[in-house]
Motif scaffolding. Structure first.
Motif, mmCIF file in Angstrom:
data_model
loop_
_atom_site.group_PDB
_atom_site.id
_atom_site.type_symbol
_atom_site.label_atom_id
_atom_site.label_comp_id
_atom_site.label_asym_id
_atom_site.label_seq_id
_atom_site.Cartn_x
_atom_site.Cartn_y
_atom_site.Cartn_z
ATOM 1 N N LEU A 89 0.761 -0.947 -0.173
ATOM 2 C CA LEU A 89 0.208 -0.209 0.149
ATOM 3 C C LEU A 89 1.183 1.136 0.494
ATOM 4 N N ASN A 90 -0.193 2.373 -0.492
ATOM 5 C CA ASN A 90 0.872 3.752 -0.784
ATOM 6 C C ASN A 90 0.847 4.575 0.744
ATOM 7 N N ASP A 91 1.879 5.168 1.220
ATOM 8 C CA ASP A 91 1.435 5.836 2.871
ATOM 9 C C ASP A 91 0.571 6.450 2.402
ATOM 10 N N GLY A 92 -0.576 6.620 3.614
ATOM 11 C CA GLY A 92 -1.846 7.409 3.743
ATOM 12 C C GLY A 92 -2.951 6.807 4.922
ATOM 13 N N ASP A 93 -3.372 7.978 4.624
ATOM 14 C CA ASP A 93 -5.075 7.415 5.132
ATOM 15 C C ASP A 93 -6.548 6.999 4.268
ATOM 16 N N TYR A 94 -6.979 5.932 5.026
ATOM 17 C CA TYR A 94 -7.928 6.258 4.331
ATOM 18 C C TYR A 94 -9.258 5.044 4.660
ATOM 19 N N THR A 95 -10.238 5.347 4.482
ATOM 20 C CA THR A 95 -10.988 4.670 5.106
ATOM 21 C C THR A 95 -11.167 3.715 4.012
ATOM 22 N N ILE A 96 -12.122 2.601 5.304
ATOM 23 C CA ILE A 96 -11.363 1.012 5.021
ATOM 24 C C ILE A 96 -12.590 0.333 5.566
ATOM 25 N N LYS A 97 -13.351 -0.302 4.814
ATOM 26 C CA LYS A 97 -14.759 -1.814 5.659
ATOM 27 C C LYS A 97 -13.243 -2.379 6.347
ATOM 28 N N VAL A 98 -14.995 -2.587 7.966
ATOM 29 C CA VAL A 98 -13.818 -3.866 8.917
ATOM 30 C C VAL A 98 -15.638 -4.458 8.752
ATOM 31 N N ASP A 99 -15.383 -6.000 8.344
ATOM 32 C CA ASP A 99 -16.470 -6.656 9.093
ATOM 33 C C ASP A 99 -15.835 -7.644 10.387
ATOM 34 N N SER A 100 -17.527 -7.649 11.121
ATOM 35 C CA SER A 100 -16.854 -8.359 12.554
ATOM 36 C C SER A 100 -17.678 -9.281 11.953
ATOM 37 N N SER A 101 -17.702 -10.289 13.439
ATOM 38 C CA SER A 101 -18.620 -11.508 12.960
ATOM 39 C C SER A 101 -19.457 -11.196 14.358
ATOM 40 N N SER A 102 -19.402 -10.238 14.652
ATOM 41 C CA SER A 102 -21.063 -10.061 15.993
ATOM 42 C C SER A 102 -21.194 -9.042 15.390
ATOM 43 N N SER A 103 -22.926 -8.790 15.084
ATOM 44 C CA SER A 103 -23.835 -8.128 14.876
ATOM 45 C C SER A 103 -23.670 -6.910 15.863
ATOM 46 N N MET A 104 -23.121 -7.399 17.304
ATOM 47 C CA MET A 104 -22.925 -6.752 18.138
ATOM 48 C C MET A 104 -22.212 -5.598 18.248
ATOM 49 N N PHE A 105 -21.329 -5.224 17.571
ATOM 50 C CA PHE A 105 -19.888 -4.843 17.560
ATOM 51 C C PHE A 105 -20.189 -4.682 16.524
ATOM 52 N N LYS A 106 -20.677 -3.498 16.536
ATOM 53 C CA LYS A 106 -20.906 -2.162 15.728
ATOM 54 C C LYS A 106 -20.053 -1.372 14.745
ATOM 55 N N ILE A 107 -19.145 -1.520 14.058
ATOM 56 C CA ILE A 107 -18.291 -0.246 13.413
ATOM 57 C C ILE A 107 -18.569 0.937 12.642
ATOM 58 N N ALA A 108 -19.232 1.812 12.969
ATOM 59 C CA ALA A 108 -19.375 2.935 12.846
ATOM 60 C C ALA A 108 -18.796 3.480 11.218
ATOM 61 N N ASP A 109 -17.543 3.535 12.027
ATOM 62 C CA ASP A 109 -16.410 4.078 11.325
ATOM 63 C C ASP A 109 -14.927 3.297 10.675
ATOM 64 N N TRP A 185 -14.875 -10.408 28.289
ATOM 65 C CA TRP A 185 -14.264 -10.042 26.812
ATOM 66 C C TRP A 185 -15.427 -11.437 26.032
ATOM 67 N N TYR A 186 -15.417 -10.250 25.347
ATOM 68 C CA TYR A 186 -16.642 -11.229 24.205
ATOM 69 C C TYR A 186 -15.103 -10.863 22.887
ATOM 70 N N ALA A 187 -15.607 -12.510 22.634
ATOM 71 C CA ALA A 187 -14.394 -12.401 20.839
ATOM 72 C C ALA A 187 -15.485 -11.926 20.051
ATOM 73 N N ARG A 188 -14.406 -11.987 19.150
ATOM 74 C CA ARG A 188 -14.959 -10.796 17.708
ATOM 75 C C ARG A 188 -13.847 -11.969 16.976
ATOM 76 N N THR A 189 -14.504 -11.640 15.057
ATOM 77 C CA THR A 189 -13.181 -12.232 14.566
ATOM 78 C C THR A 189 -13.487 -10.621 13.402
ATOM 79 N N LEU A 190 -12.023 -10.398 12.826
ATOM 80 C CA LEU A 190 -12.472 -8.791 12.306
ATOM 81 C C LEU A 190 -11.525 -9.461 10.752
ATOM 82 N N VAL A 191 -11.757 -8.693 10.241
ATOM 83 C CA VAL A 191 -11.936 -8.748 8.239
ATOM 84 C C VAL A 191 -11.286 -7.067 8.050
ATOM 85 N N PHE A 192 -10.253 -6.488 7.902
ATOM 86 C CA PHE A 192 -10.273 -5.285 7.081
ATOM 87 C C PHE A 192 -9.986 -5.427 5.701
#
Length: 321
Positions: A89-109, A185-192
């Motif tokens: 990747l090129n250096d920089g700041d990017y908005t990225i989508k993240v998948d979460s295995s839990s519907s309770m762990f809601k990532i707004a951005d 603690w609750y377990a989550r799996t994330l994919v950026f």
């Protein structure tokens, strides 16, 4: 403000096939419409039901009720994904989508920061439901010292911001979140998701472009693959690509006329209805990588936006005669 592009009138012969349609292809595409819409509707209804169940079960646990129910896990990532390292990747700041295995762990951005061959990300959550995150399993989090916890800061909108290291994109990463109420603690799996980044973020292995492929102005056909949704909807392939002034537009012909809107890169496109099919002309990033698109279906009780991915195989590009 999002721009709206209204599709102009399309000739039916050009819309339904890239460089010339045959009747059998149109009939086969049309025959899929009813089944595709029905199964998309069922899948969406099922997803809503599972989300409701997950929220109820984990919320009950967080509030300390006696009934403990395991919340269903959501799928993350996609089949065949390959890890993308910071060096790609090129250096920089990017908005990225993240998948979460839990519907309770809601990532707004989420904002991905890439610099000098390493990555971290600001995970932004609307609520104050979690006191800390730990990059690892919940068992490891429970045994770790407090210094290993990642606490949040509050941004100007009052949201919780957790800054976490990112090993790689398109990789399942274990994460644990500490419930503010229950202190468990609750377990989550994330994919950026690398496929949600803008084309300019990728060095090698990104999108093949009109320029890199040496495509002159004109009309072409290309094999188009659709992923996402219920897995039952389809688009016509080969599809038409029109190149003009170094930019490419793809004609997307859906298997039904129930799609009233597509969103690509924050741009909204409206369709032309041709012979029972929703037909869109959309700007594309390029070829040989999954391009995220949204498509709104009206087949349900109310309009529903569904996430899809379109991949165009540059090795199949043919110039229209």
């Amino acid at each position: 403000m999002k721009k709206t592009i209204i599709a102009v009138s399309l000739l039916a012969a050009l819309a339904l096939t890239s460089c010339g349609s045959n009747s059998s292809s149109s009939e086969q595409t049309a025959s899929k419409a009813s089944t595709a819409v029905t199964e998309d509707t069922t899948a969406a209804d099922t997803a809503d039901a599972e989300t409701s169940s997950a929220e109820t079960s984990e919320q009950s646990s967080a509030e300390g009720t006696t009934e403990q129910v395991t919340a269903p896990q959501q799928e993350v990532g996609y089949e065949g994904m390959k890890e993308v390292a910071a060096s790609s990747l090129n250096d920089g700041d990017y908005t990225i989508k993240v998948d979460s295995s839990s519907s309770m762990f809601k990532i707004a951005d989420c904002i991905l920061h890439v610099k000098d061959g390493s990555m971290n990300a600001d995970i932004i959550i609307d609520s104050k439901s979690y006191d800390a995150l730990f990059m690892g399993t919940k068992e490891e989090a429970g045994n770790a010292s407090e210094s290993g916890r990642i606490t949040y800061t509050e941004n100007e909108k009052g949201q919780s911001v957790f800054t976490v290291p990112v090993e790689a994109l398109d990789k399942e990463i274990q994460c644990a979140s500490l419930s503010a109420k229950k202190q468990e603690w609750y377990a989550r799996t994330l994919v950026f998701r690398a496929d949600s980044l803008p084309a300019e973020a990728l060095k090698e292995g990104g999108y093949a472009t009109v320029q890199s492929l040496g495509l002159e102005d004109g009309e072409y056909t290309v094999e188009a693959k659709l992923d996402g949704g219920s897995g039952r909807a389809s688009i016509e392939s080969p599809a038409k690509v029109t190149v003009k002034d170094g930019k490419a537009q793809l004609t997307v012909t859906w298997s039904s006329d129930k799609y009233d809107k597509m969103v690509v890169e924050d741009v909204t496109y409206l369709p032309q209805i041709v012979d029972g099919h929703s037909v869109f002309s959309i700007d594309i990033k390029g070829f040989d990588n999954r391009m995220p698109v949204g498509a709104e279906t009206t087949a349900m009780s109310e309009p529903h936006m569904i996430d899809y991915y379109i991949t165009l195989d540059s090795s199949t590009i043919k110039k229209c005669e």
